[in-house]
Design an enzyme around this catalytic site. Structure first.
Site, mmCIF file in Angstrom:
data_model
loop_
_atom_site.group_PDB
_atom_site.id
_atom_site.type_symbol
_atom_site.label_atom_id
_atom_site.label_comp_id
_atom_site.label_asym_id
_atom_site.label_seq_id
_atom_site.Cartn_x
_atom_site.Cartn_y
_atom_site.Cartn_z
ATOM 1 C CB THR A 1013 -1.067 0.037 1.264
ATOM 2 O OG1 THR A 1013 -0.194 -0.259 2.276
ATOM 3 C CG2 THR A 1013 -1.870 -1.049 1.298
ATOM 4 C CB CYS A 1014 4.276 2.062 1.228
ATOM 5 S SG CYS A 1014 5.301 0.537 0.757
#
Length: 1046
Positions: A1013-1014
């Site tokens: 998700t980063c």
């Protein structure tokens, strides 16, 4: 020889000194003897004087005792037998009583007055009539002197009496009867029949007596002291202690000098100062003695008062003499007289309006906005910089009731007759446009549209600016002066401002007709004219702006108290199209005031005008944000370039700052607005936050935080604190929107938690992280700092509790007596099984809800439910939120816009937009079969909820960016992977080629898709079948795990 000479001189000096000493002693003895003889003579003279004084005192006491005995015997004999005393005997006994009259002779004087009055009531016996002595040549002068003394003593005794004491009340009647009887010949039997010829001479005698009383201070002393104190003590109560006869006598007596002087300015001035300034005297005259009101009308006193006060110097003189509180009492009496004499009011409307405006303006000089050492609290005027007569406070409810006549229907119809007589063109009714489905639309109200159309057989045309009416015409000047009057009343009578606004909005057609009047002003319609007035400082411009200000204040108040049914369906007062026209007018007016630099230097009346117009504008804007009535881009200023605005902001230009502060809605937010919000100054809280997750086994989860992990952490923690089960927040009924729980205090540190939550939400907003937190609009409005003048709690109440709102509005529409419902100004709440009573105002639980205060009750109840109950929690949340997000920037956005900033768009995910802005790695490309399967699964096989879960899986957020996926940073990417995450070393030439040509080392059917998700990255194995991809992807997104999937 020399020695002899010295001895001789010394002997002579010694002898001479002895002679001098004996001489001085002799003189001293002689002086003392002389003084002693003088003292003896003084003592003898003093003794003689004391003896004389004592003998004189004793003699006088014997004389007084004898006279008092003679007077007492006279009255005893008069009371005991049927013998009628003749007038001469009364004159003689009165002369003796007046000679010895002292403070112990009040009863004797009372008996004398009763004897004199009794003599005047005897039939057909002229010798008994006390007044008959006035016709005797030898006794006329003595009689006149005696009656003058008797009447003045009656006045002196009146000063000490209290009408609420029964015995004093009787004496008040007695002495007033004396004054009334002997200052006019009307009741004298001597002038009947043959005595009619003597009436002119006797009338002159009465005028002489009246003149004597005036010289003694009949108005300046007697009326100031007696009437003001007497009437104040006797009339301020709802049930006056003065009887009808007493009040009639007072009024008749006070009016006689005015009539005798043929209504001279001097006597009119005294009457206004000392009689008409008595609190609510007209109200009591109208209630107790209607014949006195007939006298007022027969002498045309109302018109005389109006014309007298129309001269500015005389009006100022009266106000200065009375000062603030008593000027207000005079104002109340004049207003009620006008209310009761509409015909006179119609004829003298211009002078009446000028008089009231001048008097209110005088009071306004001393009205203060805040408490200080130089101010006193006044129940009608608020903080007042003159000394307040607190003895008048008991009378203020009655005075307020008189003032209410000014905004009563008869007076409004008279003063605004030129506006109300305007016939608005009508057309056949057309159905209103269908409203979007909202909570308010779903209220169970039967046949709303049918009821709205049955209200009138036809509907008027929409009012738009047309121009053509000259502003220097008499009609326009009159309407302007009336508007100045009511605007002055609003700024002066600060404690009853809402009553004034409610009265002015009572007639449904006053405001639309006033708007029509404004539309006709000037050659091109109102807007251009009023913009020109801003640059002029003439009296004409001030009056025109006062008209606009009054229209804005009243319209804002009206829209605030109307519910959605009345505004949108019934369209009371204003049609929807007119609200659009008005809002456009206001929007342009406020924009010009700011952008042309007028607001920067505005003060006094100009600043008040801006706040008034801006307040009405924001009420309409907030209502439109909550339930749309305006067309698209209605509020935007197309002539304002955002790039220019932000250039001026960077240069610190004042007008740009004021524009953002007051009307940010004129700026298009689609591009620059949101982007600018992200450029706020950075402090420690706004810096980078690194997060490491620990799983249920206590093991650190894999993953490098490149903002993505923090985003996931932030979303998870916010989801927990907003869970209603925690009881920090509750959800509204029906819409399931969040607001602080009134019972959150069960948590010991609940206010600290609210502040922390505010900081976290502010951080998310600052970072552009959208979180699924739907706030209740009323709560979000308070977070944004919407002022109460533009925020109506009753309008927002449906967003909290639709059923409660329905019940409150049913009270508003209740046709019967609301007091029958048994409601009080309080709210009973069940707190942890215990019933707690909250007073909406001090003492509210003992105050019944009536037809008069039901509107206030509704607003107080809404305010309590949405503000008072959660005041502390909201304040703590706001502290935390605003520590991250500047309030000045929040002013740029409306409530729905900030909700979008927090939670993102509610629209479904645009897969085409996502596909367009996707980057591929590891051999994947847009035509790869796995990629084609993926997009087909997302669009055809997944539900909207599953698509949201997919988006959350890869970006940590379930909603798309506000401006589309082009603004997702870093961009969404998909990478082909062959091994697990812990063995993944990145793309190699071999892995890319294998991925591109769909060559697999081994079948990845047992592996799940993973995400980072980063980086907004989806790691997707090169599956051999579409069904496997669908099942594995569905399973992966349904698991609440981040980096550990494999």
């Amino acid at each position: 020889i020399s020695l002899d000479i010295h001895m001789t001189v010394w002997s002579e000096q010694k002898m001479f000194g002895a002679m001098q000493t004996s001489k001085s002693q002799f003189l001293d003895k002689a002086r003392l003897a002389r003084e002693e003889r003088k003292g003896v003579k003084e003592r003898e003279r003093a003794a003689t004087q004391i003896q004389a004084l004592v003998r004189r005192f004793l003699c006088r006491c014997r004389l007084h005792r004898d006279i008092r005995k003679e007077v007492d015997d006279f009255f005893i004999a008069s009371e005991a037998g049927p013998i009628k005393r003749n007038a001469l005997s009364i004159l003689k006994i009165a002369r003796k009583l007046l000679f010895i009259l002292g403070k112990d002779d009040k009863v004797r004087f009372e008996k004398l007055c009763r004897t004199i009055l009794s003599s005047m009531e005897v039939e057909n016996e002229p010798k008994v009539w006390y007044v008959s002595l006035a016709l005797s040549k030898d006794l006329t002068i003595a009689w006149i002197k005696q009656i003058k003394d008797v009447l003045w003593i009656s006045c002196e005794f009146l000063k000490t009496l209290k009408p609420d004491i029964l015995q004093d009340n009787k004496l008040v009647t007695l002495y007033l009867t004396m004054l009334v009887t002997f200052t006019d010949t009307t009741t004298w039997k001597i002038v009947r029949g043959k005595g009619e010829a003597m009436k002119p001479a006797l009338n002159r005698m009465c005028e002489n007596i009246m003149g004597h009383l005036n010289q003694k201070g009949f108005y300046s002393v007697l009326q100031v002291v007696v009437y003001c104190i007497l009437l104040t003590n006797g009339l301020v109560r709802s049930r006056p202690s003065l009887s009808k006869g007493t009040l009639t006598a007072i009024f008749t007596l006070s009016l006689r000098p005015v009539i005798a002087a043929h209504f001279s300015d001097n006597l009119l001035r005294s009457f206004l100062i000392h009689i008409m300034s008595v609190p609510a005297v007209v109200s009591h005259l109208n209630t107790l003695t209607p014949e006195c009101m007939v006298t007022i009308q027969s002498h045309d006193l109302m018109r005389k008062f109006i014309l007298f006060l129309s001269r500015e110097e005389q009006c100022l003189d009266i106000c200065v003499c009375l000062e603030g509180s008593h000027t207000l009492c005079l104002l109340g009496n004049l207003i009620q007289l006008g209310y009761l004499n509409v015909k006179v009011l119609e004829l003298e409307a211009c002078h009446f309006v000028k008089d009231l405006t001048d008097m209110l303006s005088y009071c306004q000089r001393y009205v203060s906005q805040k408490k200080s050492n130089l101010t006193h609290w006044h129940p009608v005027l608020g903080w007042f910089s003159q000394t307040v007569d607190y003895g008048l406070n008991e009378s203020m409810p009655l005075v307020t009731r008189q003032l209410q006549c000014l905004w009563g229907v008869p007076v409004i119809c008279t003063l605004f007759c030129d506006v109300l007589s305007k016939k608005l063109e009508i057309q056949e009714p057309t159905p209103p446009p269908p409203q979007p489905t909202t909570l308010q639309n779903n209220l169970p109200v039967k046949n709303l549209f049918k009821r709205a159309f049955q209200k009138s057989a036809s509907v008027r045309n929409i009012l738009k600016p047309i121009g053509g009416r000259r502003v220097d015409s008499a009609e326009v000047q009159k309407i302007c002066s009336v508007c100045v009057l009511y605007q002055t009343a609003l700024t002066t009578l600060t404690q009853i401002r809402l009553q004034i606004l409610t009265g002015l909005t009572y007639l449904d057609d006053l405001l639309p007709k006033l708007w029509a009047f404004i539309c006709e002003l000037g050659p091109q319609g109102g807007l251009k004219l009023f913009l020109e007035c801003l640059n002029n400082d003439t009296d004409e411009s001030k009056c025109l702006l006062a008209m606009l200000m009054l229209f804005c204040d009243c319209s804002r108040h009206l829209i605030t108290i109307l519910d959605d049914i009345e505004v949108y369906e019934e369209q009371i007062s204003f049609k929807m199209e007119e609200l659009i026209t008005i809002s456009s007018f206001l929007n342009t007016f406020v924009y010009k005031m700011i952008w042309d630099g007028i607001l920067e230097n505005a003060k006094g009346e100009r600043l008040d005008l801006f706040y008034s117009v801006h307040g009405w504008l924001m009420v309409l804007y907030e209502r439109d944000c909550r339930r749309r009535f305006s067309p698209d881009e209605h509020w935007l200023r197309k002539d304002l370039k955002p790039s220019l605005l932000f250039q001026e902001l960077e240069k610190g230009k004042k007008r740009a700052q004021l524009l953002l502060q007051y009307i940010p809605h004129v700026i298009p937010h689609k591009n620059d607005g949101y982007d600018q919000l992200r450029r706020l100054p950075v402090n420690s809280m706004k810096g980078v936050i690194r997060v490491k997750f620990v799983n249920d086994l206590g093991v650190d989860e894999a993953g490098i935080d490149q903002d993505g992990v923090f985003k996931e952490f932030l979303e998870e923690i916010i989801k927990k604190v907003f869970n209603p089960a925690l009881n920090l927040f509750k959800t509204t009924s029906g819409t399931e929107r969040l607001y602080p729980s009134p019972t959150s205090s069960i948590h010991e540190n609940h206010l600290q938690l609210f502040e922390f939550v505010g900081k976290m939400l502010g951080k998310a907003l600052y970072e552009g992280i959208v979180v699924d937190v739907p706030f209740a609009p009323f709560f979000l409005g308070q977070v944004l700092g919407h002022h109460h003048s533009t925020f109506s709690f009753i309008d927002e109440l449906p967003s909290l509790d639709a059923e409660f709102y329905k019940n409150l509005t049913s009270i508003k529409r209740y046709d019967g007596d609301v007091s029958d419902l048994g409601l009080t100004l309080s709210y009973d709440e069940d707190v942890m099984g215990q019933l707690v009573c909250h007073e909406l105002i001090p003492g509210g639980k003992t105050m019944a809800v009536t037809n008069e205060n039901k509107i206030s009750y509704i607003h107080l109840m809404a305010h309590f439910r949405m503000h008072t109950q959660i005041k502390e929690q909201t304040a703590a949340f706001i502290r935390g939120f605003r520590s991250i997000i500047s309030q000045d920037w929040l002013h740029m956005f409306s409530t729905p816009e900030v909700q979008r900033l927090i939670s993102g768009d509610n629209a479904e995910i645009d897969l085409d937009d996502l596909k367009k802005h996707t980057v591929y790695y590891g051999g994947f490309h847009s035509s790869h079969r796995v990629i084609i399967w993926l997009w087909d699964i997302l669009s055809s096989d997944f539900t909207p909820e599953e698509r949201a879960m997919f988006l959350k899986f890869v970006t940590s957020c379930s909603r798309p960016p506000l401006l589309g996926f082009a603004y997702l940073k870093p961009p969404f990417s998909i990478r082909c992977v062959e091994v697990s995450d812990d063995q993944d070393t990145g793309d190699t030439l071999g892995s890319v080629l294998r991925g591109f040509f769909t060559i697999r080392k081994k079948e990845p059917g047992g592996r799940l898709p993973t995400s980072s998700t980063c980086f907004n990255l989806l790691k997707l194995p090169n599956y051999s079948k579409k069904s496997i991809l669908r099942d594995k992807l569905r399973y992966a997104i349904s698991m609440n795990t981040g980096f550990e999937l494999s």
